[in-house]
Motif scaffolding. Sequence first.
Motif, PDB file in Angstrom:
ATOM      1  N   ALA A   2       0.859  -1.181   0.000  1.00  0.00           N
ATOM      2  CA  ALA A   2       0.000   0.000   0.000  1.00  0.00           C
ATOM      3  C   ALA A   2       0.894   1.230   0.000  1.00  0.00           C
ATOM      4  O   ALA A   2       1.973   1.220   0.586  1.00  0.00           O
ATOM      5  N   ILE A   3       0.454   2.271  -0.680  1.00  0.00           N
ATOM      6  CA  ILE A   3       1.155   3.553  -0.645  1.00  0.00           C
ATOM      7  C   ILE A   3       0.113   4.647  -0.525  1.00  0.00           C
ATOM      8  O   ILE A   3      -0.942   4.598  -1.155  1.00  0.00           O
ATOM      9  N   ASN A   4       0.409   5.619   0.347  1.00  0.00           N
ATOM     10  CA  ASN A   4      -0.483   6.763   0.474  1.00  0.00           C
ATOM     11  C   ASN A   4       0.320   7.990   0.849  1.00  0.00           C
ATOM     12  O   ASN A   4       1.502   7.902   1.180  1.00  0.00           O
ATOM     13  N   LEU A   5      -0.322   9.135   0.780  1.00  0.00           N
ATOM     14  CA  LEU A   5       0.278  10.389   1.200  1.00  0.00           C
ATOM     15  C   LEU A   5      -0.229  10.659   2.599  1.00  0.00           C
ATOM     16  O   LEU A   5      -1.434  10.790   2.819  1.00  0.00           O
ATOM     17  N   SER A   6       0.682  10.682   3.569  1.00  0.00           N
ATOM     18  CA  SER A   6       0.278  10.875   4.958  1.00  0.00           C
ATOM     19  C   SER A   6      -0.204  12.302   5.180  1.00  0.00           C
ATOM     20  O   SER A   6       0.087  13.197   4.389  1.00  0.00           O
ATOM     21  N   GLY A   7      -0.897  12.508   6.273  1.00  0.00           N
ATOM     22  CA  GLY A   7      -1.329  13.846   6.650  1.00  0.00           C
ATOM     23  C   GLY A   7      -0.182  14.730   7.086  1.00  0.00           C
ATOM     24  O   GLY A   7      -0.351  15.924   7.293  1.00  0.00           O
ATOM     25  N   HIS A   8       1.014  14.153   7.205  1.00  0.00           N
ATOM     26  CA  HIS A   8       2.185  14.909   7.646  1.00  0.00           C
ATOM     27  C   HIS A   8       3.125  15.227   6.483  1.00  0.00           C
ATOM     28  O   HIS A   8       4.263  15.640   6.696  1.00  0.00           O
ATOM     29  N   GLY A   9       2.688  14.988   5.256  1.00  0.00           N
ATOM     30  CA  GLY A   9       3.440  15.408   4.091  1.00  0.00           C
ATOM     31  C   GLY A   9       4.516  14.467   3.599  1.00  0.00           C
ATOM     32  O   GLY A   9       5.441  14.884   2.910  1.00  0.00           O
ATOM     33  N   TYR A  10       4.426  13.182   3.930  1.00  0.00           N
ATOM     34  CA  TYR A  10       5.385  12.222   3.400  1.00  0.00           C
ATOM     35  C   TYR A  10       4.634  11.047   2.772  1.00  0.00           C
ATOM     36  O   TYR A  10       3.499  10.751   3.126  1.00  0.00           O
ATOM     37  N   LEU A  11       5.279  10.408   1.806  1.00  0.00           N
ATOM     38  CA  LEU A  11       4.730   9.202   1.197  1.00  0.00           C
ATOM     39  C   LEU A  11       4.985   8.037   2.145  1.00  0.00           C
ATOM     40  O   LEU A  11       6.052   7.955   2.752  1.00  0.00           O
ATOM     41  N   HIS A  12       4.000   7.169   2.276  1.00  0.00           N
ATOM     42  CA  HIS A  12       4.116   6.043   3.205  1.00  0.00           C
ATOM     43  C   HIS A  12       3.839   4.745   2.452  1.00  0.00           C
ATOM     44  O   HIS A  12       2.746   4.538   1.943  1.00  0.00           O
ATOM     45  N   VAL A  13       4.865   3.894   2.393  1.00  0.00           N
ATOM     46  CA  VAL A  13       4.761   2.599   1.712  1.00  0.00           C
ATOM     47  C   VAL A  13       4.792   1.501   2.762  1.00  0.00           C
ATOM     48  O   VAL A  13       5.660   1.505   3.638  1.00  0.00           O
ATOM     49  N   ARG A  14       3.842   0.574   2.684  1.00  0.00           N
ATOM     50  CA  ARG A  14       3.826  -0.603   3.566  1.00  0.00           C
ATOM     51  C   ARG A  14       3.803  -1.845   2.683  1.00  0.00           C
ATOM     52  O   ARG A  14       2.841  -2.089   1.963  1.00  0.00           O
ATOM     53  N   TRP A  15       4.891  -2.614   2.747  1.00  0.00           N
ATOM     54  CA  TRP A  15       4.927  -3.869   2.011  1.00  0.00           C
ATOM     55  C   TRP A  15       4.162  -4.928   2.791  1.00  0.00           C
ATOM     56  O   TRP A  15       4.166  -4.932   4.019  1.00  0.00           O
ATOM     57  N   THR A  16       3.519  -5.822   2.098  1.00  0.00           N
ATOM     58  CA  THR A  16       2.815  -6.939   2.706  1.00  0.00           C
ATOM     59  C   THR A  16       3.842  -7.931   3.247  1.00  0.00           C
ATOM     60  O   THR A  16       4.828  -8.217   2.558  1.00  0.00           O
ATOM     61  N   PRO A  17       3.657  -8.441   4.457  1.00  0.00           N
ATOM     62  CA  PRO A  17       4.606  -9.448   4.961  1.00  0.00           C
ATOM     63  C   PRO A  17       4.756 -10.596   3.961  1.00  0.00           C
ATOM     64  O   PRO A  17       3.770 -11.075   3.394  1.00  0.00           O
ATOM     65  N   MET A  51       9.735  -8.548   4.174  1.00  0.00           N
ATOM     66  CA  MET A  51       9.744  -8.895   2.756  1.00  0.00           C
ATOM     67  C   MET A  51      10.459 -10.228   2.572  1.00  0.00           C
ATOM     68  O   MET A  51      11.393 -10.544   3.299  1.00  0.00           O
ATOM     69  N   ALA A  52      10.031 -10.991   1.587  1.00  0.00           N
ATOM     70  CA  ALA A  52      10.694 -12.261   1.295  1.00  0.00           C
ATOM     71  C   ALA A  52      11.835 -12.064   0.310  1.00  0.00           C
ATOM     72  O   ALA A  52      12.897 -12.653   0.460  1.00  0.00           O
ATOM     73  N   TRP A  53      11.623 -11.208  -0.702  1.00  0.00           N
ATOM     74  CA  TRP A  53      12.622 -11.076  -1.753  1.00  0.00           C
ATOM     75  C   TRP A  53      12.341  -9.856  -2.595  1.00  0.00           C
ATOM     76  O   TRP A  53      11.201  -9.441  -2.740  1.00  0.00           O
ATOM     77  N   ILE A  54      13.392  -9.293  -3.178  1.00  0.00           N
ATOM     78  CA  ILE A  54      13.258  -8.248  -4.190  1.00  0.00           C
ATOM     79  C   ILE A  54      14.159  -8.648  -5.352  1.00  0.00           C
ATOM     80  O   ILE A  54      15.342  -8.944  -5.143  1.00  0.00           O
ATOM     81  N   ASP A  55      13.592  -8.730  -6.556  1.00  0.00           N
ATOM     82  CA  ASP A  55      14.404  -9.211  -7.663  1.00  0.00           C
ATOM     83  C   ASP A  55      15.278  -8.103  -8.249  1.00  0.00           C
ATOM     84  O   ASP A  55      15.085  -6.923  -7.974  1.00  0.00           O
ATOM     85  N   ARG A  56      16.254  -8.504  -9.026  1.00  0.00           N
ATOM     86  CA  ARG A  56      17.253  -7.574  -9.568  1.00  0.00           C
ATOM     87  C   ARG A  56      16.604  -6.465 -10.397  1.00  0.00           C
ATOM     88  O   ARG A  56      16.975  -5.296 -10.298  1.00  0.00           O
ATOM     89  N   ALA A  57      15.637  -6.817 -11.231  1.00  0.00           N
ATOM     90  CA  ALA A  57      14.979  -5.810 -12.077  1.00  0.00           C
ATOM     91  C   ALA A  57      14.272  -4.761 -11.215  1.00  0.00           C
ATOM     92  O   ALA A  57      14.277  -3.573 -11.549  1.00  0.00           O
ATOM     93  N   ALA A  58      13.678  -5.180 -10.109  1.00  0.00           N
ATOM     94  CA  ALA A  58      13.025  -4.227  -9.204  1.00  0.00           C
ATOM     95  C   ALA A  58      14.045  -3.286  -8.577  1.00  0.00           C
ATOM     96  O   ALA A  58      13.792  -2.085  -8.452  1.00  0.00           O
ATOM     97  N   THR A  59      15.211  -3.807  -8.204  1.00  0.00           N
ATOM     98  CA  THR A  59      16.232  -2.929  -7.615  1.00  0.00           C
ATOM     99  C   THR A  59      16.714  -1.906  -8.635  1.00  0.00           C
ATOM    100  O   THR A  59      17.012  -0.770  -8.271  1.00  0.00           O
ATOM    101  N   GLU A  60      16.753  -2.271  -9.891  1.00  0.00           N
ATOM    102  CA  GLU A  60      17.152  -1.318 -10.935  1.00  0.00           C
ATOM    103  C   GLU A  60      16.112  -0.212 -11.073  1.00  0.00           C
ATOM    104  O   GLU A  60      16.458   0.954 -11.265  1.00  0.00           O
ATOM    105  N   VAL A  61      14.837  -0.563 -10.995  1.00  0.00           N
ATOM    106  CA  VAL A  61      13.774   0.443 -11.049  1.00  0.00           C
ATOM    107  C   VAL A  61      13.911   1.395  -9.865  1.00  0.00           C
ATOM    108  O   VAL A  61      13.872   2.620 -10.023  1.00  0.00           O
ATOM    109  N   PHE A  62      14.108   0.844  -8.682  1.00  0.00           N
ATOM    110  CA  PHE A  62      14.240   1.687  -7.490  1.00  0.00           C
ATOM    111  C   PHE A  62      15.502   2.536  -7.519  1.00  0.00           C
ATOM    112  O   PHE A  62      15.539   3.623  -6.944  1.00  0.00           O
ATOM    113  N   ALA A  63      16.563   2.054  -8.176  1.00  0.00           N
ATOM    114  CA  ALA A  63      17.833   2.777  -8.215  1.00  0.00           C
ATOM    115  C   ALA A  63      17.797   3.976  -9.167  1.00  0.00           C
ATOM    116  O   ALA A  63      18.581   4.907  -9.005  1.00  0.00           O
ATOM    117  N   ALA A  64      16.905   3.961 -10.138  1.00  0.00           N
ATOM    118  CA  ALA A  64      16.799   5.088 -11.066  1.00  0.00           C
ATOM    119  C   ALA A  64      16.307   6.323 -10.299  1.00  0.00           C
ATOM    120  O   ALA A  64      15.557   6.201  -9.330  1.00  0.00           O
TER     121      ALA A  64
END
Length: 112
Positions: A2-17, A51-64
């Motif tokens: 889930a991702i939302n914009l908090s009432g305090h002005g920051y983005l908040h991401v919660r990964w599913t266990p 989190m269980a795993w993050i694949d290499r392609a996902a890390t490349e997306v996040f690194a951009a």
Amino acid sequence: MAINLSGHGYLHVRWTPGAVVTEVEATWLKSRAAELSSGRALPMLVEMASMAWIDRAATEVFAAPWPLERMALVCANPVDEVIAVFYASRHTHSCQTRFFTSVDEAVAWLTE
């Protein structure tokens, strides 16, 4: 996840266990973050939540580059910490990034 914009002005991401993060999820997350922030550079709180795993392609997306002011990663357990440290050691962050074990400490840092 889930991702939302908090009432305090920051983005908040919660990964599913147990999440397995692929390029599809990473691309969607970046797109949704851009939509919520309306082009502004905002801080982001990321709760890794066993989190269980993050694949290499996902890390490349996040690194951009993406418009974040700073990022706080909250590690729920040692596996989260290993994933976060491994990612950080292989990629240059486009914003200031810190690791926490407490959501309250992470939020305090993001909003200072």
